[in-house]
Design an enzyme around this catalytic site. Structure first.
Site: not given
Ligand code: ADP
Ligand code: ADP
Length: 208
Positions: A13, A88, A127, A155, A166
């Site tokens: 995302k 969420r 990541r 992180r 998660r």
């Molecule tokens: P989210 O915001 O949904 O948690 P991220 O964008 O942070 O996801 O992506 C999670 C990890 O996967 C990061 O290390 C990112 O570089 C990697 N990643 C994102 N898109 C892809 C893809 N299409 N293929 C492989 N790795 C990816």
């Molecule tokens: P992810 O890589 O899992 O998509 P995020 O960066 O979106 O991670 O979220 C990291 C953490 O922040 C979650 O595991 C949760 O603890 C908290 N968090 C983020 N968004 C929400 C939400 N909409 N509701 C509750 N907790 C949240």
């Protein structure tokens, strides 16, 4: 454009949001980023949220909803917004709906990035991010360039254990949000497996 980027942790995302923002001038509302900023600042919200986040649990709805409602009221959201990681839970979706109804605006798209659980742990544990620019990297799939490699950070919640929590929360509490938006006919599902470029092309086609 008023949309939600939906999908499991590690679906891509944040990665796709950064690319979309180069193309669409909208506000990016990542609750994860906002909560991490609150933790870093040591605010009351940050202190309340930190433990939940570290364990991979959801932060209580009220705290997150207050944060988002306040943010949606800021002027830059008038040109459109991309919610990332919110809602969420069903109560969060209901709170968002009430806020938008009150403001007289409607969501246009809920874009679901679909990635199977089997790929998620590797994406999350590899990541890394650049604390200076916020750019997201992956040790294997998108390695940071040499000049950035020494300063990337992991992180605190990107451990295998917190990742599994998660994912379980995603299936138990977050996917039940989708029928609510399916009923409105605004959900589009995109295959999140493939290179980031391939996924971006699919996302842009879905938005068009
Ligand atoms: P989210 O915001 O949904 O948690 P991220 O964008 O942070 O996801 O992506 C999670 C990890 O996967 C990061 O290390 C990112 O570089 C990697 N990643 C994102 N898109 C892809 C893809 N299409 N293929 C492989 N790795 C990816
Ligand atoms: P992810 O890589 O899992 O998509 P995020 O960066 O979106 O991670 O979220 C990291 C953490 O922040 C979650 O595991 C949760 O603890 C908290 N968090 C983020 N968004 C929400 C939400 N909409 N509701 C509750 N907790 C949240």
């Amino acid at each position: 454009m008023r949309m939600i980027l939906f999908g499991p942790p590690g679906a891509g995302k944040g990665t796709q949001a950064a690319r979309l923002l180069e193309r669409f001038q909208v506000a990016h509302l990542s609750t994860g980023d906002m909560l991490r900023a609150a933790v870093k600042a040591g605010s009351e919200l940050g202190q309340a949220a930190e433990g939940y986040m570290k364990r991979g649990e959801l932060v209580p709805d009220q705290l997150v909803c207050d944060l988002v409602v306040e943010r949606l009221g800021q002027p830059d959201c008038e040109k459109g917004f991309m919610l990332d990681g919110f809602p969420r839970t069903v109560p969060q979706a209901e709170a968002l709906d009430q806020t938008l109804v009150r403001a007289g605006i409607a969501l246009e798209l809920v874009l679901v990035l679909e990635v199977p659980d089997a790929l998620i742990v590797e994406r999350i544990t590899g990541r890394r991010s650049d604390p200076q620019t916020g750019a997201i990297y992956h040790l294997k799939f998108n390695p940071p360039p040499a000049e950035v490699a020494d300063r990337v950070v992991q992180r605190a919640d990107d451990t295998e254990e917190a990742c599994r929590t998660r994912l379980a929360k995603y299936h138990a509490e977050t996917t039940p949000v989708l029928p609510f938006y399916d009923a409105k006919g605004i959900v589009k599902r995109v295959d999140g497996v493939g290179t980031p470029d391939e996924v971006t092309a699919r996302v842009i086609a879905a938005i068009a």
